[in-house]
Design a protein around this motif. Structure first.
Motif, mmCIF file in Angstrom:
data_model
loop_
_atom_site.group_PDB
_atom_site.id
_atom_site.type_symbol
_atom_site.label_atom_id
_atom_site.label_comp_id
_atom_site.label_asym_id
_atom_site.label_seq_id
_atom_site.Cartn_x
_atom_site.Cartn_y
_atom_site.Cartn_z
ATOM 1 N N ASP A 103 -6.441 -58.014 83.339
ATOM 2 C CA ASP A 103 -7.553 -57.879 84.294
ATOM 3 C C ASP A 103 -8.451 -56.688 83.981
ATOM 4 N N GLU A 148 -13.804 -62.572 79.925
ATOM 5 C CA GLU A 148 -14.033 -63.344 81.156
ATOM 6 C C GLU A 148 -14.703 -64.687 80.850
ATOM 7 N N VAL A 203 -10.576 -67.076 87.166
ATOM 8 C CA VAL A 203 -10.373 -66.210 85.995
ATOM 9 C C VAL A 203 -9.663 -64.930 86.426
ATOM 10 N N ALA A 204 -10.076 -64.382 87.565
ATOM 11 C CA ALA A 204 -9.460 -63.135 88.051
ATOM 12 C C ALA A 204 -7.972 -63.355 88.325
ATOM 13 N N LEU A 260 -11.553 -57.695 80.999
ATOM 14 C CA LEU A 260 -12.422 -58.868 81.164
ATOM 15 C C LEU A 260 -13.809 -58.734 80.538
ATOM 16 N N GLN A 261 -14.329 -57.500 80.458
ATOM 17 C CA GLN A 261 -15.697 -57.358 79.927
ATOM 18 C C GLN A 261 -15.734 -57.113 78.424
ATOM 19 N N ARG A 281 -15.151 -67.392 88.654
ATOM 20 C CA ARG A 281 -14.818 -65.968 88.721
ATOM 21 C C ARG A 281 -13.492 -65.758 89.442
#
Ligand SMILES: Nc1ncnc2c1ncn2[C@@H]1O[C@H](COP(=O)(O)OP(=O)(O)OP(=O)(O)O)[C@@H](O)[C@H]1O
Length: 353
Positions: free
Chosen positions: A123, A92, A113-114, A126-127, A110
Motif C-alpha cells: 500500500d 496503482e 486496489v487499496a 502505489l504511486q 480505487r
C-alpha cells in the motif's frame, strides 16, 4: 469453487504432452504441479487458463465446464515468473487495469486496489513505477493484479523463479498467506520440491505428461507409490539398490536388509529395488553391511557421507556434525525394516498395508 481436470489430453502435433490427466482440487486448496523440466506442468496450467486448446477431456472451474471457453470467460487470475507489469503505469494503475478494462468506476477501482494492496502489503508503493521496485515487490504487484478481480482460481507459473534465495523464502510464506487469507483456489507450477512442500496443501507429482501421485508432502515423502516419487522428493536424495527378495530379506550383491512384513509381496523370490533414505541409514558397529566412506560433505548441522559398497553401489547417510569419519574408513551400516521402501521392477511400490 474448485477445479476438476478430467481425462485431459493435450497434443502438440503427434506428441501427447499431457496424457489422460486427472486432478481434483478442492475449493480454497492450493496444489503444486511438481516435476522435472518438460513433464507438462506449464502446459497443464495453460490448458486450465484457456491459453491452450485441449485435445480431449474436460476442465471444470467452480463446477462449470470451461473446456472450450475463452480465457476471459474462465475467471482465472494468472501470474508468471516474468511479472509482465506495464512499465509506463504506476503500481496503482497496473493493479487496477483489469478492473478498468471491465468498465468499473474510478471510485470502485480505487477502493478495490487499496484493499488488495493492503492484503499483499504494497500500500505504500502505489504511486511508484515498476522500474523503481525490487523483484519481490514486482511479484507482489503481479499477484495483486491477478487477484484484484476476485477470480475463482489463481494460477501461478514459477512465480519465485526470478527472485534471489532470501526473497524466495520470504515470498513463499507471503504467497501462502495471501492465498489463505483470500481463500482462493490455487495451482502453483514449480520444479522446486521445497517450494511445493512448504507452500501447498497437496502436491501433484508429474512425469512425462502424467500425474504419478497426488498427496500431501508428508504422505508423499513417507509413502511414495512409485520409485520415481521416492527419488524426486528428498534432499539429500534417497539411495536405491537393486536385488532380490528372499524370505523377509532384501538381498543385494553386497548388502542385506531385513524387511517389515507389510513390505513383502506374496511369496517367491523376485527382483526388486529398495529405497533407503539417508536419515534412516544408521552407522552401527554391529551393522550387517560393510562399506567404505567414499565422500564427505559438511552441511553445517549435519554431515552427509557416501558409503561405497563392494559392488560399487553407493548408500548415503546423514549424521550429526559431531561425527568424525574419515575418507576411506571402513564402516558398518543398517536400516530398520520399517524404513525400507520396496519397489517392483517397474518402480511400483510393493506393500500389502
Ligand atoms: N507450443 C509448443 N509446441 C510444441 N511442443 C511444446 C509446446 N509447448 C511445450 N511443448 C513441449 O511440451 C512438453 C511439456 O512442456 P511444459 O512447458 O508443459 O513442461 P514443464 O513441465 O512446464 O517444463 P519446465 O519446468 O521446463 O517449464 C515439453 O516437451 C515441451 O517441449
Amino acid at each position: 469453487m474448485g477445479i476438476q481436470i478430467r481425462n485431459l489430453t493435450k497434443r502438440f502435433g503427434d506428441t501427447a504432452v499431457i496424457e489422460n490427466m486427472n486432478l481434483d482440487i478442492a475449493p480454497g486448496e492450493m496444489v503444486a504441479l511438481l516435476g522435472p523440466s518438460g513433464c507438462g506442468k506449464s502446459t497443464t496450467l495453460f490448458a486450465v487458463s484457456g491459453i491452450h486448446r485441449v485435445d480431449d477431456g474436460q476442465i471444470l472451474i467452480s463446477s462449470r465446464d470451461v473446456t472450450h471457453a475463452p480465457p476471459q470467460q474462465r475467471n482465472v487470475g494468472v501470474t508468471f515468473q516474468s511479472y509482465a507489469l506495464y512499465p509506463h503505469m504506476t503500481v496503482e494503475q497496473n493493479i487496477g487495469f483489469p478492473l478498468k478494462v471491465r468498465g468499473e468506476t474510478a471510485a470502485e477501482v480505487r477502493r478495490k486496489v487499496a484493499e488488495i494492496a493492503e492484503l499483499v502489503r504494497i500500500d505504500d508503493l502505489l504511486q511508484r513505477k515498476p522500474a523503481a521496485l525490487s523483484g519481490g515487490q514486482q511479484q507482489r504487484v503481479s499477484l495483486a493484479r491477478a487477484i484484484v478481480r476476485r477470480p475463482d482460481v489463481l494460477l501461478m507459473d514459477e512465480p519465485l523463479a526470478n527472485l534471489d534465495a532470501n526473497l524466495r523464502i520470504e515470498m513463499r510464506t507471503e504467497i501462502r498467506r495471501i492465498q489463505q487469507e483470500s481463500g482462493i483456489t490455487a495451482i502453483l507450477v514449480t520444479h522446486d520440491q521445497v517450494e511445493a512442500m512448504s507452500m501447498c496443501d497437496r502436491i501433484a507429482l508429474m512425469q512425462h505428461g502424467r500425474v504419478v501421485q497426488v498427496d500431501t508432502a508428508v504422505q508423499m515423502y513417507n509413502n511414495p507409490t512409485h520409485a520415481f516419487v521416492a527419488g524426486f522428493l528428498g534432499n539429500p536424495p534417497i539411495s536405491f539398490l537393486d536385488g532380490a527378495l528372499d524370505t523377509q530379506r532384501f538381498v543385494h550383491e553386497s548388502a542385506q536388509v531385513a524387511l517389515a512384513l507389510d513390505a513383502m509381496p506374496d511369496g517367491g523370490r523376485r527382483k526388486v529395488r529398495v529405497g533407503l533414505r539417508p536419515e534412516h541409514v544408521e552407522l552401527k558397529s554391529a551393522g550387517a553391511n560393510h562399506a567404505i566412506v567414499s565422500f564427505i560433505e559438511h552441511q553445517g548441522r549435519e554431515i552427509l557421507y557416501d558409503l561405497k559398497l563392494s559392488s560399487g553401489d553407493v548408500v548415503r547417510t546423514i549424521q550429526s556434525a559431531k561425527g568424525d569419519l574419515k575418507l576411506g574408513e571402513a564402516v558398518r551400516w543398517h536400516v530398520a525394516p520399517e524404513h525400507v521402501l520396496v519397489f517392483d521392477e517397474k518402480g511400483d511400490r510393493l506393500h500389502v498395508a
